[in-house]
Design an enzyme around this catalytic site. Structure first.
Site, PDB file in Angstrom:
ATOM      1  N   CYS A   1      -0.555   4.463   2.351  1.00  0.00           N
ATOM      2  CA  CYS A   1      -0.484   4.416   3.819  1.00  0.00           C
ATOM      3  C   CYS A   1       0.148   3.068   4.149  1.00  0.00           C
ATOM      4  CB  CYS A   1      -1.827   4.671   4.495  1.00  0.00           C
ATOM      5  SG  CYS A   1      -3.265   3.866   3.795  1.00  0.00           S
ATOM      6  N   SER A   2      -0.582   2.130   4.685  1.00  0.00           N
ATOM      7  CA  SER A   2      -0.040   0.780   4.866  1.00  0.00           C
ATOM      8  C   SER A   2      -1.185  -0.220   4.990  1.00  0.00           C
ATOM      9  CB  SER A   2       0.876   0.712   6.093  1.00  0.00           C
ATOM     10  OG  SER A   2       2.006   1.530   5.914  1.00  0.00           O
ATOM     11  N   CYS A   3      -2.168  -0.122   4.094  1.00  0.00           N
ATOM     12  CA  CYS A   3      -3.323  -1.019   4.136  1.00  0.00           C
ATOM     13  C   CYS A   3      -2.849  -2.472   4.084  1.00  0.00           C
ATOM     14  CB  CYS A   3      -4.259  -0.726   2.961  1.00  0.00           C
ATOM     15  SG  CYS A   3      -5.009   0.911   3.083  1.00  0.00           S
TER      16      CYS A   3
ATOM     17  N   CYS B   1       0.886  -1.167   0.000  1.00  0.00           N
ATOM     18  CA  CYS B   1       0.000   0.000   0.000  1.00  0.00           C
ATOM     19  C   CYS B   1       0.917   1.207   0.000  1.00  0.00           C
ATOM     20  CB  CYS B   1      -0.915   0.003   1.222  1.00  0.00           C
ATOM     21  SG  CYS B   1      -1.780   1.578   1.450  1.00  0.00           S
TER      22      CYS B   1
END
Lengths: 211, 218, 218, 211
Positions: free
Chosen positions: D114-116, D111
Site C-alpha cells: 500500500c504506502s505505509c 511499502c
C-alpha cells in the site's frame, strides 16, 4: 460463470466500442489507400478463418481418434502429423500436442500470458478464454472454474492444467460419450464441442459456455 | 517484463463471464485479418507479444483482446516507420473507413492466405539438458524484456513431463536475436508446490518452458 | 488476495515521477481527515486495506491514492449500513458540498484528535518459533482474502533479521477475527534469491512477516 | 525520475479530478448533515496533520541522535520510546524501528503493498512514495531508482531496502554531513530532508524529489 459484472465498479470492457471501431477502420483505410495492404488480402484471410478453420476441424480429429485406434495412437504420439493427415495445420498450430481425457485424468488448456490457442483445429478463441478471469484463475482454482462451466470432477480424478506458454499448442481429446457406439464418425463429430476440446466440458454435454 | 499480462494466479478479476463469441462486431474480424496481412506485407517492426505487453497496465487491462491487437499493430507500424500516430489520428479525424476503401493485390492475397497455412513442428531437441522424469527448478528472475516464464512458477520445483523440441528462446526472439535455440519442455508442477495447500483437491499444472528458465534443484 | 495492489517487482509503471506533494487539492486533505474521523465515529465496517484491495484492478490502478481512500471509505460506510451508494449519488447530484455544511461536535473532535496520538509498540514476542540468524522460507500460497505477504518473496529463503514483537495476523484481522496473535519478524533476503542475478550489485530486501507466512527450509 | 509520462498512452492519474472532488465533498456533506461526523472534528484532524506532524519531527529526532550519543543508542535499540522522548508518536508510528546509514550501509524504505509510512515523524507520504513505479521498482532495481533521485551509491555499500509490510514503521537515520561539526541541534535539523529519512537522499543534499 456469471453473465453480468460486479455491482460496484464499471465494466472495464465497456470502453466505448465506437472509438476502437473508428480507429480500426481508419487504420485499415490508411494502409489500403497507401497500397501497403489490399482489401482482397484482408477478405481472403477473413474468409479463411470464417470458413476453413474452426472447432469443426478439431471435432473431426476427435471423432476419427474415437473410431480408429491406430489413428488415436498416432494422434497422441505425434499430434502435428496426425492432424495434418486430415488436412489441418498452419499458424498457431504448427506444433500440436494432443492430451487424452480418461476416467482417471482430465485435461484443460489455458494460456495465462496472452491467449495462445490452436487455431487450425479450434479456430480463434472465444471471449471467455481470453478473459482475465479465466487466465488468472484456471491455474489456481481449476475445479472451481470448471464447476462454473457446469463440469464437476470427481476428487479422485487427476486434473492437469496445461499453460501454453511456448510455441506448442494443445488439443484435448475428450472421452467418447457413453452410449455412442452406434454412431458413425460424422455423427460423433457433431457431439464434440469446442469447450470439450479445451477441457471445460465433456463431449456430448449440452453444458459449457454459450457459443 | 513482469507486467499486467502475466495473470496466472492473480485475483480480483471476478468470475469467468460466459461469453463464447469469437468476435464482437465486424471491425474485430477485419482488424484480426489486417494484422495477419500486415505481417505478410512486412510493414511492421517489433515482436507482437512483446509490444502488446508494453502497453501501460491500465490500458492493457481496460482494453478488449482485439483492442490490444490494434494497439500493438499501430505501434509496430509506427516502429517500422510505415505510419505515424498522427497519420492514424488524421485518418480517424477525416472518417477514413476501410469498408469504403478498395485496393486489389491478388499476389499479396495469395501470400497472406498461404502464410496462414504454413509452418511445421519444432525440430527434435538436439542436446536437451534435462530428461523426462527429472526434477527441475524454475529460476527466480526479473527479466527486463519479454519472457515466456510466468511469475507464478518462479522458484518452484517440478518434473520434466516431456521434451517438445528445440526453439529460439522467446526472450531473444523479442530482442530480434537468432539465438539461443534450445530445448523446450513441458514441466509438471504439483499445485501444492505452486500455491500451497488449497481447499481444492491437489492437481497438476504443466507449463511449457525453455531450458534457460530452468536449473537443477539444490 | 493477490491483486493489482501487490506491486513489488512489477514492471511497466515507467519511471518514478518527481512529485513530492502530499495532497493535490484541498479535497484530498479533507477526505483524508474525514476518513480518520469516520473511524473514530465508528460508522464504517470492514478492514480498510482489505476493502481498498477489493477494488477492480483497473479502477485501483487508475485511481490516485486518495481516490482509493475515497472508494474504500464509501464502501465501508455502505457495508456498515451508514449510507448507500444511491445516497452518495444523490448528494453528488444535488451538489452537496462539505465546505458549505457545518456541524459541531466538540466531543467527537476531541476523541478524533486523541485517536491520532494513541497507540504504542507491539508487545515482546512471547513464543517466537524462529530466532535471529535462522534461515526461513516464505510459504507458497494463494490467499483468498487479505494478506501482508507479498508475492515477490513467496517461496524464497531468507534469514531472520529481528523479532519485532507479537501482533494479530493481518489476514485474520481482515476477517474480523481476534486470533492468532503471533510473532512478526523482519526477514532479510539476498536480491539474488528473489530476482536472480541482476545488472545491479547485490543488495538486501528486508520484509516484515508474520510467523504464519514462514516455514523451515528443507 | 521524470516529470512527464509516456508519449503513447494516457496519464492514468489524469482521471477527471472534478468527479472525485465532487464526490468527496458530497460524502463529507452527507455525513455532516446526518450528524455522523462534525466539521470541527475534520478541521481538528486537518490541523493536526498540517501543523503538528511532518518531517520537521523526524529531523529533530535525527539531529538529537547526531549530537547525543546516548540518545542515538536508545533510538537504534528502541525507536518508539526514544521518539516518544521528543513527544512524537501515534497512528502509523506506534512501533518504530530506526535504521542507521553508515559509510558501509545504506537503508531505504518502501511499502510495496500500500504506502505505509511513519506519520508521526514524517507526516503523510509524498506522491512519489505512493506511486506504482516506486512501490514496484525499489525492491527490484533499487540502485537505478536511487540514481534517478540523484543518489549514487558506491557498489561496495550494502544497500538494504525495507518493505514495511506489517505494523512496524521505519525511519532512516542518515549520516551526519561532513563539515557540520560547528552546527547546533536546530541547525542540524534543518539539514535533514524528508527524502533523507526515507533513504532516497543524503542529509544536507539539495537533491531528492521536489517537495
Amino acid at each position: 460463470m456469471h453473465d453480468h459484472d460486479h455491482d460496484h465498479g464499471h465494466d472495464h470492457h465497456e470502453r466505448p466500442a465506437s472509438d476502437s471501431e473508428l480507429r480500426a477502420r481508419a487504420l485499415e483505410a490508411l494502409l489500403v489507400e497507401r497500397g501497403l495492404v489490399s482489401t482482397d488480402a484482408i477478405d481472403a484471410v477473413v474468409a479463411y478463418y470464417e470458413n476453413d478453420v474452426g472447432p469443426q476441424n478439431g471435432a473431426r480429429v476427435v471423432a476419427r481418434a474415437w473410431v480408429d485406434a491406430e489413428y488415436r495412437t498416432r494422434l497422441l504420439s505425434d499430434g502435428s502429423s496426425a492432424i495434418a493427415e486430415l488436412g489441418y495445420g498452419g499458424v498457431e498450430g504448427e506444433h500440436m500436442v494432443v492430451v487424452e481425457n480418461t476416467p482417471d485424468v482430465h485435461n484443460v488448456i489455458v494460456c495465462t500470458l496472452c491467449s495462445c490457442y490452436p487455431w487450425p483445429v479450434l479456430g480463434l478463441p472465444p471471449t471467455w478464454y481470453k478473459s482475465e478471469a479465466y487466465r488468472a484463475r484456471v491455474v489456481a482454482e481449476p475445479r472451481r472454474v470448471l464447476s462454473e462451466f457446469g463440469l464437476e470432477l470427481d476428487p479422485d480424478v487427476e486434473l492437469r492444467v496445461w499453460d501454453s506458454s511456448a510455441e506448442v499448442r494443445y488439443l484435448v481429446l475428450p472421452e467418447r460419450p457413453a452410449g455412442s457406439d452406434h454412431l458413425g464418425e460424422e455423427q460423433l463429430a457433431a457431439l464434440v464441442s469446442r469447450d470439450a476440446m479445451i477441457g471445460v466440458a465433456r463431449a456430448g454435454d449440452a453444458a459449457g459456455a454459450p457459443a | 517484463m513482469d507486467g499486467a499480462h502475466d495473470m496466472g494466479g492473480m485475483d480480483g478479476f471476478g468470475p469467468v463471464v460466459a461469453d463464447g463469441a469469437v468476435f464482437h462486431g465486424d471491425w474485430e474480424r477485419r482488424l484480426f485479418a489486417l494484422t495477419r496481412v500486415a505481417r505478410t506485407a512486412e510493414i511492421t517492426a517489433g515482436h507482437s507479444r512483446a509490444v502488446i505487453e508494453s502497453m501501460p497496465p491500465v490500458e492493457y487491462l481496460e482494453a478488449s483482446y482485439y483492442e490490444r491487437w490494434m494497439w500493438g499493430l499501430e505501434e509496430r507500424l509506427v516502429r517500422a516507420g510505415t505510419v505515424t500516430h498522427a497519420d492514424v489520428d488524421a485518418a480517424v479525424a477525416r472518417g477514413a473507413d476501410g469498408r469504403a476503401a478498395t485496393g486489389m493485390d491478388a499476389e499479396l492475397a495469395g501470400r497472406a492466405l498461404a502464410a496462414q497455412q504454413a509452418g511445421g513442428p519444432l525440430p527434435t531437441a538436439a542436446e536437451p539438458a534435462f530428461r523426462p522424469g527429472q526434477r527441475v527448478r524454475v529460476r527466480r528472475m526479473r527479466p527486463e524484456g519479454h519472457t515466456r516464464c510466468p511469475r507464478y512458477i518462479r522458484g518452484a520445483t517440478g518434473v520434466i513431463e516431456r521434451v517438445h523440441g528445440d526453439d529460439l528462446l522467446a526472450d531473444a526472439a523479442a530482442r530480434g536475436e537468432r539465438d539461443p535455440v534450445e530445448a523446450v519442455y513441458a514441466v509438471r508442477f504439483r499445485s501444492d508446490d505452486l500455491f500451497g495447500p488449497r481447499d481444492e483437491p491437489p492437481y497438476r499444472v504443466l507449463v511449457d518452458l525453455w531450458e534457460s528458465y530452468l536449473e537443477e534443484p539444490d
